[in-house]
Design a protein around this motif. Sequence first.
Motif, PDB file in Angstrom:
ATOM      1  N   GLU A 203      -4.937   0.995  -4.479  1.00  8.34           N
ATOM      2  CA  GLU A 203      -5.202  -0.277  -4.287  1.00  8.34           C
ATOM      3  C   GLU A 203      -4.744  -0.632  -2.969  1.00  8.34           C
ATOM      4  O   GLU A 203      -5.368  -1.540  -2.303  1.00  8.34           O
ATOM      5  N   LEU A 204      -3.624  -0.066  -2.395  1.00  5.25           N
ATOM      6  CA  LEU A 204      -3.351  -0.289  -1.101  1.00  5.25           C
ATOM      7  C   LEU A 204      -4.298   0.128   0.015  1.00  5.25           C
ATOM      8  O   LEU A 204      -4.599  -0.581   1.163  1.00  5.25           O
ATOM      9  N   SER A 205      -4.916   1.344  -0.217  1.00  8.20           N
ATOM     10  CA  SER A 205      -5.767   1.840   0.409  1.00  8.20           C
ATOM     11  C   SER A 205      -7.303   1.057   0.677  1.00  8.20           C
ATOM     12  O   SER A 205      -7.760   0.915   1.864  1.00  8.20           O
ATOM     13  N   LEU A 206      -7.550   0.429  -0.469  1.00  6.86           N
ATOM     14  CA  LEU A 206      -8.784  -0.377  -0.284  1.00  6.86           C
ATOM     15  C   LEU A 206      -8.358  -1.589   0.052  1.00  6.86           C
ATOM     16  O   LEU A 206      -9.338  -2.248   0.599  1.00  6.86           O
ATOM     17  N   GLY A 207      -7.162  -2.337   0.137  1.00 12.44           N
ATOM     18  CA  GLY A 207      -6.947  -3.843   0.561  1.00 12.44           C
ATOM     19  C   GLY A 207      -6.528  -3.665   1.842  1.00 12.44           C
ATOM     20  O   GLY A 207      -6.183  -4.888   2.273  1.00 12.44           O
ATOM     21  N   SER A 208      -5.917  -2.489   2.434  1.00 15.67           N
ATOM     22  CA  SER A 208      -5.231  -2.722   3.925  1.00 15.67           C
ATOM     23  C   SER A 208      -5.835  -1.392   4.673  1.00 15.67           C
ATOM     24  O   SER A 208      -5.545  -0.246   4.347  1.00 15.67           O
ATOM     25  N   GLU A 209      -6.426  -1.579   5.733  1.00 13.05           N
ATOM     26  CA  GLU A 209      -6.905  -0.529   6.638  1.00 13.05           C
ATOM     27  C   GLU A 209      -5.485  -0.050   7.386  1.00 13.05           C
ATOM     28  O   GLU A 209      -5.559   1.052   7.583  1.00 13.05           O
ATOM     29  N   ASP A 210      -4.505  -0.981   7.616  1.00 12.47           N
ATOM     30  CA  ASP A 210      -3.134  -0.648   8.263  1.00 12.47           C
ATOM     31  C   ASP A 210      -2.705   0.550   7.217  1.00 12.47           C
ATOM     32  O   ASP A 210      -1.964   1.503   7.577  1.00 12.47           O
ATOM     33  N   PHE A 211      -2.618   0.246   5.835  1.00  9.38           N
ATOM     34  CA  PHE A 211      -1.847   1.140   5.042  1.00  9.38           C
ATOM     35  C   PHE A 211      -2.823   2.459   5.070  1.00  9.38           C
ATOM     36  O   PHE A 211      -2.016   3.533   5.162  1.00  9.38           O
ATOM     37  N   ARG A 212      -4.150   2.358   5.136  1.00  9.08           N
ATOM     38  CA  ARG A 212      -4.834   3.552   5.205  1.00  9.08           C
ATOM     39  C   ARG A 212      -4.433   4.553   6.369  1.00  9.08           C
ATOM     40  O   ARG A 212      -4.168   5.708   6.235  1.00  9.08           O
ATOM     41  N   ARG A 213      -4.290   3.854   7.532  1.00  6.08           N
ATOM     42  CA  ARG A 213      -3.896   4.421   8.678  1.00  6.08           C
ATOM     43  C   ARG A 213      -2.756   5.033   8.694  1.00  6.08           C
ATOM     44  O   ARG A 213      -2.443   6.305   9.052  1.00  6.08           O
ATOM     45  N   LEU A 214      -1.672   4.222   8.300  1.00  4.60           N
ATOM     46  CA  LEU A 214      -0.086   4.769   8.356  1.00  4.60           C
ATOM     47  C   LEU A 214      -0.015   5.898   6.941  1.00  4.60           C
ATOM     48  O   LEU A 214       0.708   6.965   7.408  1.00  4.60           O
ATOM     49  N   TRP A 215      -0.826   5.817   5.936  1.00  3.11           N
ATOM     50  CA  TRP A 215      -0.759   6.653   4.937  1.00  3.11           C
ATOM     51  C   TRP A 215      -1.123   8.080   5.299  1.00  3.11           C
ATOM     52  O   TRP A 215      -0.711   9.219   5.014  1.00  3.11           O
ATOM     53  N   ALA A 216      -2.248   8.078   6.147  1.00  5.72           N
ATOM     54  CA  ALA A 216      -2.803   9.237   6.734  1.00  5.72           C
ATOM     55  C   ALA A 216      -2.079   9.792   7.637  1.00  5.72           C
ATOM     56  O   ALA A 216      -2.319  11.114   8.048  1.00  5.72           O
ATOM     57  N   ASP A 217      -1.154   9.251   8.451  1.00  2.00           N
ATOM     58  CA  ASP A 217      -0.057   9.809   9.169  1.00  2.00           C
ATOM     59  C   ASP A 217       0.947  10.845   8.670  1.00  2.00           C
ATOM     60  O   ASP A 217       1.541  11.387   9.260  1.00  2.00           O
ATOM     61  N   HIS A 218       1.244  10.649   7.413  1.00  2.00           N
ATOM     62  CA  HIS A 218       2.196  11.594   6.645  1.00  2.00           C
ATOM     63  C   HIS A 218       3.460  11.595   7.257  1.00  2.00           C
ATOM     64  O   HIS A 218       4.245  12.590   7.246  1.00  2.00           O
ATOM     65  N   GLN A 219       3.935  10.551   7.699  1.00  3.33           N
ATOM     66  CA  GLN A 219       5.473  10.305   8.037  1.00  3.33           C
ATOM     67  C   GLN A 219       6.335   9.904   6.827  1.00  3.33           C
ATOM     68  O   GLN A 219       5.763   9.573   5.845  1.00  3.33           O
ATOM     69  N   VAL A 220       7.486  10.606   6.790  1.00  5.85           N
ATOM     70  CA  VAL A 220       8.209  10.526   5.624  1.00  5.85           C
ATOM     71  C   VAL A 220       9.836   9.991   6.374  1.00  5.85           C
ATOM     72  O   VAL A 220      10.216  10.484   7.290  1.00  5.85           O
TER      73      VAL A 220
END
Length: 282
Positions: A203-220
């Motif tokens: 849901e977050l990936s579909l609704g937010s480009e910023d989330f997609r970018r940050l999720w793809a960065d794999h920061q923990v």
Amino acid sequence: MDISTAGELGDFLRSRRARIQPGEVGLPEHGRRRVPGLRREEVAQLAGVSVDYYIRLEQGRSPSASDAVLDAIGRVLRLDDTERQYLRTVARHAARRTSAAGPAAQRVRPGLRLLLDAMEKVPAFVLGRRMDVLAWNALGDAVVGFSQMPPKERNMPRQVFLNPQARELYPDWPAVAAETVAYLRLDAGGHPRDKQLATLVGELSLGSEDFRRLWADHQVKEKTYGAKRMRHPLAGELTMPYETLTVSGEPDQMLVVYTPEPGSQTEDRLALLASWTASPAV
């Protein structure tokens, strides 16, 4: 959809390889490179393992990667303590490949609810899996408005990325967003077969480009302590240091307490807000 199985392990290692330039680890930088950062064979060489072994590890096909090997790879990739623990976690899950029952519904102990109620002068709330908001006190509600949200929306990532008012509430929204995703990624590493988490990420990936970018960065990143600035519609700007405490006996629950500086403008504004909007805790 699994979050942190073999694919996540490989993506995480590749993202960390890409951060390290050959010259930083004493390797020559000349020659054409098709991808940024270190090659797989270079990581293997520096970690003291065979290239084939490292490739199988990135592919989630190494069933018994030892802590010593994972620590050696962590040193090469310059992982911090949180990233090293995350590497161990996702490597174990990728190798195990077993089915897992869905997580049980989380409940907040009565004693913890009493503790929340007793903390009258500071905003406080309890976070569970996926950063779901499980309980809060009156001042926490006055600051964030949990009781006004539909139950499904009582989730910090949803509020940060899908609530249009989030950027107004958090003047430092980019930093808040990055920290939120980094902790959600860490949570995902320990629960790779959580279908609710997979749904949330979708849901977050579909609704937010910023989330997609940050999720793809794999920061923990662990959620421990820090400070947030908030722009409250009634109280105005608030500077909110916070402490996050793991709930004893409930490793997937955290007590988050905002701790304004004594005598500060924020403390005064919170006291006014409490007098205006105090309501019973859930």
